[in-house]
Each structure stands twice: as structure tokens, then as C-alpha cells.
Design an enzyme around this catalytic site. Structure first.
Site, PDB file in Angstrom:
ATOM      1  N   HIS A  74       0.331  -9.414  13.670  1.00  0.00           N
ATOM      2  CA  HIS A  74       1.225  -8.303  13.986  1.00  0.00           C
ATOM      3  C   HIS A  74       0.440  -6.997  14.037  1.00  0.00           C
ATOM      4  CE1 HIS A  74       5.300 -10.217  12.660  1.00  0.00           C
ATOM      5  NE2 HIS A  74       4.594 -10.999  13.453  1.00  0.00           N
ATOM      6  N   TYR A 203      11.494  -2.851   7.802  1.00  0.00           N
ATOM      7  CA  TYR A 203      11.848  -2.400   6.453  1.00  0.00           C
ATOM      8  C   TYR A 203      12.975  -1.378   6.603  1.00  0.00           C
ATOM      9  CZ  TYR A 203       7.422  -4.289   4.560  1.00  0.00           C
ATOM     10  OH  TYR A 203       6.393  -5.105   4.171  1.00  0.00           O
ATOM     11  N   PRO A 295       7.247  -6.061  -4.644  1.00  0.00           N
ATOM     12  CA  PRO A 295       6.770  -6.688  -3.404  1.00  0.00           C
ATOM     13  C   PRO A 295       6.858  -5.838  -2.141  1.00  0.00           C
ATOM     14  CG  PRO A 295       8.886  -7.611  -4.063  1.00  0.00           C
ATOM     15  CD  PRO A 295       8.465  -6.691  -5.156  1.00  0.00           C
ATOM     16  N   LYS A 299       1.670  -6.735  -1.364  1.00  0.00           N
ATOM     17  CA  LYS A 299       0.299  -6.653  -1.888  1.00  0.00           C
ATOM     18  C   LYS A 299      -0.087  -7.741  -2.895  1.00  0.00           C
ATOM     19  CE  LYS A 299      -0.947  -3.113   0.420  1.00  0.00           C
ATOM     20  NZ  LYS A 299      -1.385  -3.580   1.721  1.00  0.00           N
ATOM     21  N   TYR A 387      -1.167  -0.265   4.367  1.00  0.00           N
ATOM     22  CA  TYR A 387      -0.423  -1.493   4.669  1.00  0.00           C
ATOM     23  C   TYR A 387      -1.350  -2.609   5.163  1.00  0.00           C
ATOM     24  CZ  TYR A 387       3.485  -4.449   5.840  1.00  0.00           C
ATOM     25  OH  TYR A 387       4.361  -5.509   5.856  1.00  0.00           O
TER      26      TYR A 387
HETATM   27  P1  FAD Z   1       0.279 -17.501  -9.083  1.00  0.00           P
HETATM   28  O1  FAD Z   1       0.530 -17.709  -7.649  1.00  0.00           O
HETATM   29  O2  FAD Z   1       1.432 -17.272  -9.978  1.00  0.00           O
HETATM   30  O3  FAD Z   1      -0.569 -18.740  -9.590  1.00  0.00           O
HETATM   31  C1  FAD Z   1      -0.767 -19.014 -10.953  1.00  0.00           C
HETATM   32  C2  FAD Z   1      -0.814 -20.520 -11.141  1.00  0.00           C
HETATM   33  O4  FAD Z   1      -1.110 -20.812 -12.490  1.00  0.00           O
HETATM   34  C3  FAD Z   1       0.523 -21.168 -10.829  1.00  0.00           C
HETATM   35  O5  FAD Z   1       0.339 -22.209  -9.905  1.00  0.00           O
HETATM   36  C4  FAD Z   1       1.033 -21.648 -12.179  1.00  0.00           C
HETATM   37  O6  FAD Z   1       1.794 -22.822 -12.043  1.00  0.00           O
HETATM   38  C5  FAD Z   1      -0.276 -21.883 -12.923  1.00  0.00           C
HETATM   39  N1  FAD Z   1      -0.177 -21.788 -14.383  1.00  0.00           N
HETATM   40  C6  FAD Z   1       0.571 -20.947 -15.133  1.00  0.00           C
HETATM   41  N2  FAD Z   1       0.374 -21.165 -16.434  1.00  0.00           N
HETATM   42  C7  FAD Z   1      -0.529 -22.174 -16.527  1.00  0.00           C
HETATM   43  C8  FAD Z   1      -1.142 -22.849 -17.608  1.00  0.00           C
HETATM   44  N3  FAD Z   1      -0.840 -22.516 -18.873  1.00  0.00           N
HETATM   45  N4  FAD Z   1      -2.025 -23.826 -17.358  1.00  0.00           N
HETATM   46  C9  FAD Z   1      -2.337 -24.163 -16.065  1.00  0.00           C
HETATM   47  N5  FAD Z   1      -1.789 -23.550 -14.999  1.00  0.00           N
HETATM   48  C10 FAD Z   1      -0.900 -22.558 -15.223  1.00  0.00           C
HETATM   49  N6  FAD Z   1       4.234 -11.162  -3.198  1.00  0.00           N
HETATM   50  C11 FAD Z   1       4.390 -10.564  -2.029  1.00  0.00           C
HETATM   51  O7  FAD Z   1       3.475  -9.866  -1.598  1.00  0.00           O
HETATM   52  N7  FAD Z   1       5.559 -10.757  -1.299  1.00  0.00           N
HETATM   53  C12 FAD Z   1       6.558 -11.565  -1.742  1.00  0.00           C
HETATM   54  O8  FAD Z   1       7.563 -11.725  -1.069  1.00  0.00           O
HETATM   55  C13 FAD Z   1       6.427 -12.184  -2.965  1.00  0.00           C
HETATM   56  N8  FAD Z   1       7.402 -12.975  -3.446  1.00  0.00           N
HETATM   57  C14 FAD Z   1       7.247 -13.541  -4.673  1.00  0.00           C
HETATM   58  C15 FAD Z   1       8.251 -14.322  -5.195  1.00  0.00           C
HETATM   59  C16 FAD Z   1       8.133 -14.887  -6.466  1.00  0.00           C
HETATM   60  C17 FAD Z   1       9.248 -15.725  -7.023  1.00  0.00           C
HETATM   61  C18 FAD Z   1       6.961 -14.648  -7.217  1.00  0.00           C
HETATM   62  C19 FAD Z   1       6.807 -15.229  -8.608  1.00  0.00           C
HETATM   63  C20 FAD Z   1       5.939 -13.889  -6.669  1.00  0.00           C
HETATM   64  C21 FAD Z   1       6.069 -13.322  -5.410  1.00  0.00           C
HETATM   65  N9  FAD Z   1       5.059 -12.530  -4.848  1.00  0.00           N
HETATM   66  C22 FAD Z   1       5.212 -11.941  -3.664  1.00  0.00           C
HETATM   67  C23 FAD Z   1       3.811 -12.289  -5.521  1.00  0.00           C
HETATM   68  C24 FAD Z   1       2.715 -13.237  -5.049  1.00  0.00           C
HETATM   69  O9  FAD Z   1       3.255 -14.477  -4.723  1.00  0.00           O
HETATM   70  C25 FAD Z   1       1.721 -13.308  -6.181  1.00  0.00           C
HETATM   71  O10 FAD Z   1       1.154 -12.017  -6.329  1.00  0.00           O
HETATM   72  C26 FAD Z   1       0.637 -14.353  -6.000  1.00  0.00           C
HETATM   73  O11 FAD Z   1       1.184 -15.640  -6.092  1.00  0.00           O
HETATM   74  C27 FAD Z   1      -0.447 -14.174  -7.063  1.00  0.00           C
HETATM   75  O12 FAD Z   1      -1.306 -15.264  -7.082  1.00  0.00           O
HETATM   76  P2  FAD Z   1      -1.938 -15.777  -8.432  1.00  0.00           P
HETATM   77  O13 FAD Z   1      -2.819 -16.916  -8.052  1.00  0.00           O
HETATM   78  O14 FAD Z   1      -2.500 -14.657  -9.170  1.00  0.00           O
HETATM   79  O15 FAD Z   1      -0.706 -16.269  -9.310  1.00  0.00           O
HETATM   80  C1  DHB Z   2       7.201 -10.537   3.092  1.00  0.00           C
HETATM   81  C2  DHB Z   2       7.215 -10.196   1.771  1.00  0.00           C
HETATM   82  C3  DHB Z   2       6.997  -8.886   1.417  1.00  0.00           C
HETATM   83  O1  DHB Z   2       6.999  -8.526   0.130  1.00  0.00           O
HETATM   84  C4  DHB Z   2       6.777  -7.907   2.371  1.00  0.00           C
HETATM   85  O2  DHB Z   2       6.593  -6.629   1.999  1.00  0.00           O
HETATM   86  C5  DHB Z   2       6.756  -8.265   3.701  1.00  0.00           C
HETATM   87  C6  DHB Z   2       6.974  -9.598   4.058  1.00  0.00           C
HETATM   88  C7  DHB Z   2       7.436 -11.946   3.474  1.00  0.00           C
HETATM   89  O3  DHB Z   2       7.657 -12.758   2.562  1.00  0.00           O
HETATM   90  O4  DHB Z   2       7.418 -12.263   4.654  1.00  0.00           O
END
Ligand code: FAD
Ligand code: DHB
Length: 413
Positions: A74, A203, A295, A299, A387
């Protein structure tokens, strides 16, 4: 069973898997542990917007092939307020950079395949994970798998276990400074089998609250509605969702909201959260284990990717160049970028959401700021460059003119 590795990684989300992959590319071995099953993490719907730098990192690491084929590039986004939509031309405002819409669970699938193809070790469905001896040269991870106890002796541990993991809370009391803000709303996230109303993300700041129109493919929309932080999903039958989205989008003849089967719904509370420093002894925190963003700026996943880029750089310095300064530099380097994304996510959240009890004047302030930003070259550029994602070396000392020149020449990431 006792094992040994150079870097033990707790968590196989984007941070843990990408860290394992980047280390492998530099000849550093790791073992990753994940408490959920492979199928669960490959189907968990979360983020969907990849910054230019994240796309480049995945590409350079050799895991970008499917993203390049299936991701939607995009070059613009729209902000809607006061009943009008305004387009930000990301490409023009950032010297040719873009975002790519590609689901987080697809990134996870690509990384798991790459790890397993390269002979990497990931233990799924582990239990009772704990970390020990963090301030020694031989930190350890203990866990159970199928009821059996295991211990991994490591040189370093990557704490990539998300916001509810065990790594951050294993750091002794008094070491971490915690910065936190909760917002008085959440997002109801919806995945639907329907054509997105526009080819680009919209948005919306609307008197009824924020809404976001995103997508996963030309047939699947990803939609978000501002709701109560502790909203009951049961309060949102499908009819109410479509009605509310239509009101907040302000449908006119140039745009049409197509209703379709709702495949998934979930509520995410919103908060800003950072711990400093992002390391203790031989434990590195990365991704959601160290920080959470609301969110709005998309980021979260991108910060996980930039953290592990800096972590891999530090570990490569230590193992391959015997650079003893590389390890202590990690936290400051990562935090410099984290805070800029936290600031942007906070500011876009404040600008686009309606705050309960804030009164009519707050809405006028928002409208005036949005109107200013949309008519100011500097304002548009500031939103656009944040962004698409600040370059990984943004925080390094370099005059803004030189950085702009590099970005326009397409060299900055
Ligand atoms: P995570 O993806 O949380 O990965 C951590 C992993 O560690 C998981 O797989 C978990 O199962 C595992 N874990 C936890 N505890 C243990 C343990 N004790 N032992 C072994 N493994 C363990 N960001 C956006 O930008 N836009 C969005 O729309 C958005 N929606 C989201 C919706 C939800 C419900 C959530 C929770 C987050 C969302 N985020 C979003 C944020 C984004 O998904 C996260 O910032 C991203 O997943 C971060 O990655 P990570 O690897 O740090 O953590
Ligand atoms: C999406 C999630 C976000 O938090 C955002 O700012 C834009 C798009 C998405 O899940 O597509």
C-alpha cells in the site's frame, strides 16, 4: 534431559522466531520454546501491517518470498474526520517507502517453516518454563515437555514470551523502571469474508468513536471498532457490528461497505507500556515482553522485528567479533526506537479516538489538529514517515538533512 545452546529463546511469536532465524543466518545456534501448539500460533489473528523496514528484514533474511507474492503493498492510507476522507500519499511523502498488508500468522508460518527446514529446534507445548542464573555466564531455562523435566544451559536467553510471559517477571525487583498508561477504551476486532470498502486502510475519527477498515486479502476485511475496554462480545451481534461500521465509515457513493460472514471477533484492551532497561545480565527482553503499544499505529509486530534486529546485531558482535561492548549497548539502541513508536502510537490514539467525558472542546481540538496536519506538508510528512516506520539507524547521530537525503535516495531503512 540436559541440553546446551548459545541462545535459549522463550516464546515462538514473531520476536522469538525471527531472532532464532537471524542468529542462524550468522552461524549462532539457538533453541526456541513455545507454550502453545504449532497450529494455535499459526492461526492466531493479530497484527497485519508490516513497515518497510520489517519487510526488508524478512526479505534479507530469506523468508520474504510468500510475503512478496501474497502481501498487499500500500502506497497510501486515509484518515477520515468531520465526514471527509483525506489520503496520505505515503510514497510521495517518504521518498518511495510503503507498508505491506500481510497477516502476522502468515509471518509466523513462514518463519516456522524456515526454522524447521534449516534444522532449527522449536519445542512446542512446553510447560512450567522458568529462567535461572541470569546474572551469570551460564543462564539456564527449565521446562517440562510431555511431563518430562528439561534444562538448557545457554550463553544468553532471549525473553520473547510476550506481555504475559515469565521472563520479564523473573528479573529481580527494583531493576526495571515501568512506564504505563491505560486507555479508557478497547478495540473490537473483526475478521469478515467480504470485499474491503477501499483498496487502502481507512482510519476514522467519528463522534460515535474510532473505526478502522483494514484487510487481509481482496476477499477478507479486517475491521476494528472502538468499544469499552472490558466489552462483552455478546453485546455485539453481527447486525450491530455492520450498522456501527457503516455509521462510522460514513458511507457515500464513492465507497460501499459490503457485509459478509463474520469469521472471528475479539476485544483487545489498549495500553502503552515500556520497561527500562530491556536486559538484565544475560537475559534480553524483546517485543511485547518489554513493551506494549496501543494498536492505532500498527507498531507492535514491527517493534518486535526491530528489537530482534538489534539483539541479533549485539549477539553477533559478541560471538563473531568478540566485541564486549555490543551486549550492554542493546537496551539503549532498542529503546531509542521503541520510544519513538510508543510516542507515535500514543499520539495517533489520542487524535483518532473519542475519550469518554472529554466534552465537546476535545473533539474540536482533534478536528483542528487533523485539519492542520492534512494541510501542512510538514504535518503529512511527519505522520507518513512514522507510519511507514523510522529507519533502524534513525536514532544514530546524523543531521536530519543527511537522513532525508538518504531516504529520498532510497537508501534509508
Ligand atoms: P507474542 O506474539 O505475544 O509472542 C510471544 C510467544 O510466547 C507466544 O507465542 C506465547 O504463546 C509464548 N509464551 C508466553 N509465555 C510463555 C512461556 N512461559 N513459555 C513459552 N512460551 C511462552 N499489533 C498491531 O500492530 N495491530 C493489531 O491489530 C494487533 N492486534 C493484536 C491483538 C491481540 C489479541 C494481541 C495480544 C496483540 C495484538 N497486536 C497487534 C500486537 C502484536 O500482535 C504484538 O506486538 C506481537 O505479537 C509481538 O510479538 P512478540 O513475539 O513479542 O509476542
Ligand atoms: C491492522 C491493525 C492495526 O493496528 C492497524 O493500525 C492497521 C491495520 C490490521 O490488523 O490490519
Amino acid at each position: 534431559m540436559n541440553m546446551r545452546t548459545q541462545v535459549g529463546i522463550v516464546g515462538a511469536g514473531p520476536a522469538g522466531l525471527l531472532l532464532a532465524h537471524l542468529l542462524d543466518r550468522c552461524g549462532i545456534e539457538s533453541i526456541a520454546l513455545e507454550d502453545r501448539g504449532r497450529e494455535h500460533i499459526e492461526n492466531r489473528v493479530r497484527a497485519g501491517v508490516l513497515e518497510q523496514g520489517t519487510v526488508d528484514t524478512l526479505d534479507e533474511a530469506g523468508v520474504g518470498e510468500r510475503m512478496r507474492r501474497q502481501g498487499l503493498v500500500h502506497h497510501g492510507i486515509e484518515l477520515s474526520f468531520n465526514g471527509r476522507r483525506h489520503r496520505l500519499n505515503l510514497r510521495e511523502l517518504t521518498g518511495g517507502r510503503a507498508i505491506t498488508v500481510y497477516g502476522q500468522q502468515e509471518v509466523i508460518k513462514d518463519l516456522i517453516n524456515a526454522r524447521l527446514d534449516a534444522g532449527g529446534q522449536i519445542f512446542f507445548e512446553v510447560e512450567e518454563t522458568s529462567v535461572h542464573d541470569l546474572d551469570t555466564d551460564a543462564p539456564k531455562i527449565r521446562f517440562r515437555k510431555n511431563g518430562e523435566a528439561h534444562e538448557i544451559t545457554c550463553d544468553f536467553i532471549g525473553g520473547c514470551d510476550g506481555s504475559h510471559g515469565i521472563c520479564r517477571s523473573s528479573i529481580p525487583a527494583g531493576v526495571l523502571n515501568v512506564f504505563e498508561r491505560a486507555y479508557p477504551f478497547g478495540w473490537l476486532g473483526i475478521l469478515a469474508q467480504s470485499k474491503p470498502p477501499s483498496e487502502e486502510l481507512i482510519y476514522c475519527n467519528h463522534p460515535r468513536g474510532f473505526a478502522l477498515f483494514s484487510m487481509r486479502s481482496p476477499e477478507i476485511t479486517r475491521l476494528y471498532i472502538q468499544c469499552e475496554p472490558d466489552e462483552e462480545i455478546a453485546n455485539w451481534p453481527d447486525d450491530r457490528i455492520w450498522q456501527e461500521l457503516e455509521l462510522r465509515l460514513g458511507v457515500d457513493e464513492s465507497i460501499r461497505l459490503e457485509e459478509g460472514t463474520i469469521l472471528q471477533k475479539g476485544v483487545t484492551p489498549m495500553r502503552s507500556f515500556v520497561v527500562e532497561p530491556m536486559q538484565f545480565g544475560r537475559l534480553f527482553l524483546a517485543g511485547d515482553a518489554a513493551h506494549i503499544v496501543p494498536p492505532t499505529g500498527a507498531k507492535g509486530l514491527n517493534l518486535a522485528a526491530s528489537d530482534v534486529h538489534y539483539a541479533a546485531e549485539a549477539l553477533t558482535g559478541f560471538f563473531k567479533r568478540q566485541d564486549n561492548d555490543a551486549i550492554p549497548a542493546y537496551s539503549d539502541k532498542a529503546l531509542a526506537r521503541v520510544w519513538k513508536s510508543e510516542r507515535f502510537s500514543w499520539s495517533l490514539t489520542m487524535l483518532m479516538h473519542r475519550f469518554p467525558d472529554d466534552g465537546a472542546i476535545a473533539a474540536r481540538f482533534q478536528e483542528a489538529e487533523l485539519d492542520y496536519l492534512m494541510h501542512s506538508e510538514a504535518g503529512l510528512r511527519s505522520i507518513a514517515e512514522n507510519y511507514v516506520g523510522l529507519p533502524l539507524d534513525f536514532a544514530e547521530d546524523r543531521p536530519a538533512g543527511a537522513r532525508l537525503h538518504a531516504m529520498q535516495a532510497g537508501a534509508g531503512r
